[in-house]
Design an enzyme around this catalytic site. Sequence first.
Site, PDB file in Angstrom:
ATOM      1  N   CYS A  92       0.847  -1.364   0.183  1.00  0.00           N
ATOM      2  CA  CYS A  92      -0.029  -0.118   0.083  1.00  0.00           C
ATOM      3  C   CYS A  92       0.978   1.183  -0.218  1.00  0.00           C
ATOM      4  O   CYS A  92       1.655   1.446   0.888  1.00  0.00           O
ATOM      5  CB  CYS A  92      -0.820   0.071   1.265  1.00  0.00           C
ATOM      6  SG  CYS A  92      -2.070   1.505   1.160  1.00  0.00           S
ATOM      7  N   CYS A 127     -20.133  -6.264   1.342  1.00  0.00           N
ATOM      8  CA  CYS A 127     -19.422  -5.211   1.327  1.00  0.00           C
ATOM      9  C   CYS A 127     -18.125  -4.888   0.916  1.00  0.00           C
ATOM     10  O   CYS A 127     -17.275  -5.964   1.113  1.00  0.00           O
ATOM     11  CB  CYS A 127     -19.446  -4.613   2.863  1.00  0.00           C
ATOM     12  SG  CYS A 127     -18.946  -3.129   3.372  1.00  0.00           S
ATOM     13  N   ARG A 177     -22.120  -0.757  14.767  1.00  0.00           N
ATOM     14  CA  ARG A 177     -21.412  -1.627  14.464  1.00  0.00           C
ATOM     15  C   ARG A 177     -20.059  -1.520  15.638  1.00  0.00           C
ATOM     16  O   ARG A 177     -19.269  -0.805  15.497  1.00  0.00           O
ATOM     17  CB  ARG A 177     -21.033  -2.305  13.014  1.00  0.00           C
ATOM     18  CG  ARG A 177     -20.270  -3.529  13.307  1.00  0.00           C
ATOM     19  CD  ARG A 177     -20.266  -4.144  11.836  1.00  0.00           C
ATOM     20  NE  ARG A 177     -19.622  -3.486  10.798  1.00  0.00           N
ATOM     21  CZ  ARG A 177     -20.434  -2.809   9.610  1.00  0.00           C
ATOM     22  NH1 ARG A 177     -21.497  -2.476   9.917  1.00  0.00           N
ATOM     23  NH2 ARG A 177     -19.897  -2.000   9.054  1.00  0.00           N
TER      24      ARG A 177
END
Length: 364
Positions: A70, A146, A276
Amino acid sequence: MKLSLETPPVTEEKVFSEVPSIIDREETHAILSGQIPLTEALDKAYKVREKYFGKTVRIHVLDNIKNGHCPEDCGYCAQRKNAGSGVQEYSMKSPEEIFQDAVQAKENGAYRFCMVTAGTGPNALATEKLAFTIEKISKELGLKVCLSAGLLDREKAERLKAAGLDRYNHNLNTSKAHYPEICDTHTYEQRVETITHLMKAGVGMCSGVIVGMGESLWDLTDVIYEIKNLKVISIPVNFFIPVAGHAIKNPQSLTPEFCLRTLIAFRLVNPDSEVRIAAGREGHLRGLQGMALYAANSLFASGYLNVKGSDAADTIRMILDSGFYPEFSSGMGEEIDWESALGKDHPYAPENFPELYKYRKSLK
């Protein structure tokens, strides 16, 4: 042992939050700062939670489909560039591998399968690969999907929506004012822009925070209300885990009570949004995990991106012990064999009694 759950049928999910906040900024800050008694705030939150979600708890399972490599420098992440965390790096999994992970997630009682990939954002080829995988999982497994894949433009957002994506995760993480303290390779405004593209495409947004990265209580209040202003329908509340290689300058020590107060604040500002309990649930909430369900209606099971969490059986047991029920998608869970689902590790399971009888009290 078969047990049928008498829970309400799963209804069509909203794309946007529609219900106004129950409290204002000052009361939100008062809850976070401890000025309002915990039991009073929790009682208020539970009444709102019960009104919109009953006593069900949605279980989500994360699948890290691409690890490391990344170029971003998000200070909280073990996968950031130059982190030196020792995290195992691998390129994006094949659609077949991801599909098998989704099968396992469904068998573990997941309501939604969450795919996460490291990086700034997918290129055109990766977007097509993701779209193919999403369509396969949603059609063949009937499992809600998701995706968290970084920054997106309008065209990619519309392509993923056409494939059947119903949620996209892109956390704001912290307030606009505090954001430069945690990342300097992209901006807060870019994150908001991505959320806007997806919402215009009709994809429900999953966007939350990481609490404990040196932010002030007003920073936390600001981002709670920014999420509300964006009409986010699903809000993961993470509690910072100091993973190896992180670059957060002033991580905070979080108490279980403060974490619970944070969840209460999110519920009262976002009444009809899924709140959540995400990363840090086990280590930060500790003995208040069950109580946290009186504010939150959703959680992750089977671990997080690079940190182990409680397994599905332990999570389901905690939900049931707290007086709630797991919620399933597409008719799943109508009749569950809990002996198989929870395993035979209960201390009072018949096969465990020989071990219990070894205990002897010493009397003098």
